[in-house]
Every structure is written in structure tokens, then in C-alpha cells.
Design an enzyme around this catalytic site. Structure first.
Site, PDB file in Angstrom:
ATOM      1  N   GLY A   1     -15.680 -36.453  12.208  1.00 45.13           N
ATOM      2  CA  GLY A   1     -16.991 -35.897  13.157  1.00 45.13           C
ATOM      3  C   GLY A   1     -18.178 -35.292  11.960  1.00 45.13           C
ATOM      4  O   GLY A   1     -19.046 -35.560  12.845  1.00 45.13           O
TER       5      GLY A   1
ATOM      6  N   HIS B   1     -10.532 -36.329  14.501  1.00 46.13           N
ATOM      7  CA  HIS B   1     -10.900 -36.408  13.659  1.00 46.13           C
ATOM      8  C   HIS B   1      -8.806 -35.943  13.799  1.00 46.13           C
ATOM      9  O   HIS B   1      -8.272 -37.342  13.137  1.00 46.13           O
ATOM     10  CB  HIS B   1     -10.901 -35.774  12.106  1.00 46.13           C
TER      11      HIS B   1
ATOM     12  N   SER C   1     -12.966 -23.959  23.579  1.00 43.69           N
ATOM     13  CA  SER C   1     -13.557 -23.373  22.706  1.00 43.69           C
ATOM     14  C   SER C   1     -13.288 -22.516  24.682  1.00 43.69           C
ATOM     15  O   SER C   1     -13.194 -22.863  25.641  1.00 43.69           O
ATOM     16  CB  SER C   1     -14.849 -23.077  23.177  1.00 43.69           C
TER      17      SER C   1
ATOM     18  N   ALA D   1      -5.900 -26.430  16.667  1.00 43.53           N
ATOM     19  CA  ALA D   1      -7.408 -26.595  17.129  1.00 43.53           C
ATOM     20  C   ALA D   1      -7.570 -26.111  18.347  1.00 43.53           C
ATOM     21  O   ALA D   1      -6.392 -26.035  18.955  1.00 43.53           O
ATOM     22  CB  ALA D   1      -7.443 -28.319  17.569  1.00 43.53           C
TER      23      ALA D   1
ATOM     24  N   THR E   1     -13.773 -28.904   9.060  1.00 41.32           N
ATOM     25  CA  THR E   1     -13.303 -29.711   8.015  1.00 41.32           C
ATOM     26  C   THR E   1     -12.218 -31.021   8.331  1.00 41.32           C
ATOM     27  O   THR E   1     -13.107 -31.779   9.067  1.00 41.32           O
ATOM     28  CB  THR E   1     -12.432 -28.707   7.584  1.00 41.32           C
TER      29      THR E   1
ATOM     30  N   HIS F   1     -18.408 -22.486  26.284  1.00 41.60           N
ATOM     31  CA  HIS F   1     -19.356 -23.968  26.909  1.00 41.60           C
ATOM     32  C   HIS F   1     -20.397 -24.119  27.500  1.00 41.60           C
ATOM     33  O   HIS F   1     -21.538 -24.736  27.757  1.00 41.60           O
ATOM     34  CB  HIS F   1     -18.210 -24.546  27.662  1.00 41.60           C
TER      35      HIS F   1
END
Length: 223
Positions: free
Chosen positions: A143, A111, A60, A57, A215, A65
Site C-alpha cells: 500500500g 499487503h 482502528s 494488524a 511498513t 474511522h
């Protein structure tokens, strides 16, 4: 340019986002000043680029943002409800919470359990009152399916690219309401979905982007 907004401090980063005209609303500027990225991004927090946070992960880039908060500003007013899909580090969830205030509610859904847990650790360490007064709720889950228990939401932000129109999430959007989401596989765009008072949905393709795919946890961990 957006990627030139890096700073040495959180305030300098925000100042540069203002100078680049990425953020302009007083609510967004105030929220991004109130929430220090260094509390959620351990390496190069003020660099205007995505940063890895583990488990496949990223957090960003700050300019994305900024675009997201500006795009949702009318739906992040005090007392409103919001959903942050793929909340990851918890940074944007916190910015959204700063905007909706003590009478609002923001759900961050992630997740990867370890990321959800770490975001709660960081939120409790730096913004404990937002956890204690239930302004922020972090849940572990898929999500892509949203979080029906907190619906409907005035605004929904999605931090990874949906392969197609995210109908499950749109069903949880209030009328009126707005969703800011990257959509696509090879070619990706930020799409803003607006739902009017009658429940009719329109979409506006805002800009080309490159996000990690939305995903399941197993695929993300596989890289």
C-alpha cells in the site's frame, strides 16, 4: 470523549459517535449505520477501541474511522473514486463504498494476503452486490506504493502511520483531491493533504494519534 462512544449495537455505537460530535454528516452517519462493524471485527465490535484482527494488524477504533470519513466526506460523494491503504478487515473500505454509491469505486489494498482474502469473504457474505457491481475492489500489494491502476483517486485514506510525507500516494491523488493519513514515528499526527485544481498540495496537521507503522508485510508479521 471519543473512547466513551462504545455501544451494545452498531446503531448505539453510531448514536454515541453523533452525540460526541465526531460524526455529523448525513452521508457518514448513513454509511456507518449501513455497514455493521460486527461483520468485520469478531471480538468486541462495538467497543470504541482498536481490535486485533490477526497478523499484527488491527481494526482502528470507531471514533478514528468516524474522523476519517468526516474528513473525507467532500471527496466520497456518489460516483467518486477512493483508495483505502492498509484495508485490513475491509470495514472502512465498505463504509467508503456505501458513500460513493453504485457509480463510484473504492480500492482496498492490503499487503497481508490472508487479511485481503478474509475481507473479501466478509464482503461477499454481507455486501455481495458491492463486489458484483465492482463498487469495491480488494487487491493484495504494498500500500505504500498505492495502486496506480485505479488512479487518480478523489480521496485516499491510510490506516497506518507513514514515517514521512507519502509522496507516492500523493502522486495518485486527483486534482482536486484529499488524503487523510497518520504521519510520524515517535510523534504521530493525522495530516490532511489537499491537492487543488492546479496540483498544488497543502497540508493540515489535525490531531495527535498513535497508529501502527506503515511498513512491509515481513516487518509487520515480526511484530
Amino acid at each position: 470523549m471519543a473512547w466513551m462512544c462504545s455501544g451494545k449495537t452498531n446503531d448505539e455505537l453510531v448514536d454515541n459517535l453523533v452525540k460526541a460530535r465526531i460524526i455529523s454528516s448525513s452521508q457518514v452517519i448513513s454509511a456507518m449505520r449501513a455497514v455493521d462493524r460486527a461483520h468485520f471485527s469478531k471480538q468486541y465490535p462495538y467497543e470504541d477501541s482498536p481490535q486485533g484482527i490477526g497478523y499484527g494488524a488491527t481494526i482502528s477504533a470507531p471514533h478514528m474511522h468516524g474522523y476519517a470519513l468526516e474528513g473525507l466526506v467532500e471527496y466520497l460523494k456518489p460516483g467518486m473514486r477512493a483508495l483505502d491503504v492498509g484495508s485490513g478487515s475491509g470495514y472502512l473500505t465498505a463504509c467508503m463504498a456505501a458513500m460513493v454509491g453504485s457509480n463510484g469505486h473504492v480500492v482496498g489494498i492490503e499487503h497481508i494476503p490472508e487479511l485481503a482474502d478474509q475481507s473479501l469473504v466478509d464482503l461477499r457474505a454481507h455486501y455481495p452486490e458491492w463486489i458484483n457491481d465492482k463498487r469495491i475492489e480488494i487487491v493484495t500489494g504494498d500500500g505504500r506504493l498505492g495502486h496506480n491502476e485505479g488512479a487518480p483517486y478523489d480521496s485516499i485514506h491510510v490506516g497506518a502511520a507513514a514515517p514521512k510525507k507519502p509522496t507516492e500516494l500523493l502522486a495518485q491523488l486527483k486534482a482536486p483531491g484529499r488524503m487523510f493519513v497518520p504521519v510520524g514515528t515517535n510523534s504521530q499526527y493525522i495530516v490532511v493533504y489537499d491537492k487543488d485544481e492546479s496540483g498544488n498540495v497543502t497540508e493540515d496537521r489535525v490531531m495527535g494519534v498513535r497508529y501502527v507503522p506503515l511498513t512491509d508485510a515481513a516487518m509487520q508479521l515480526m511484530g
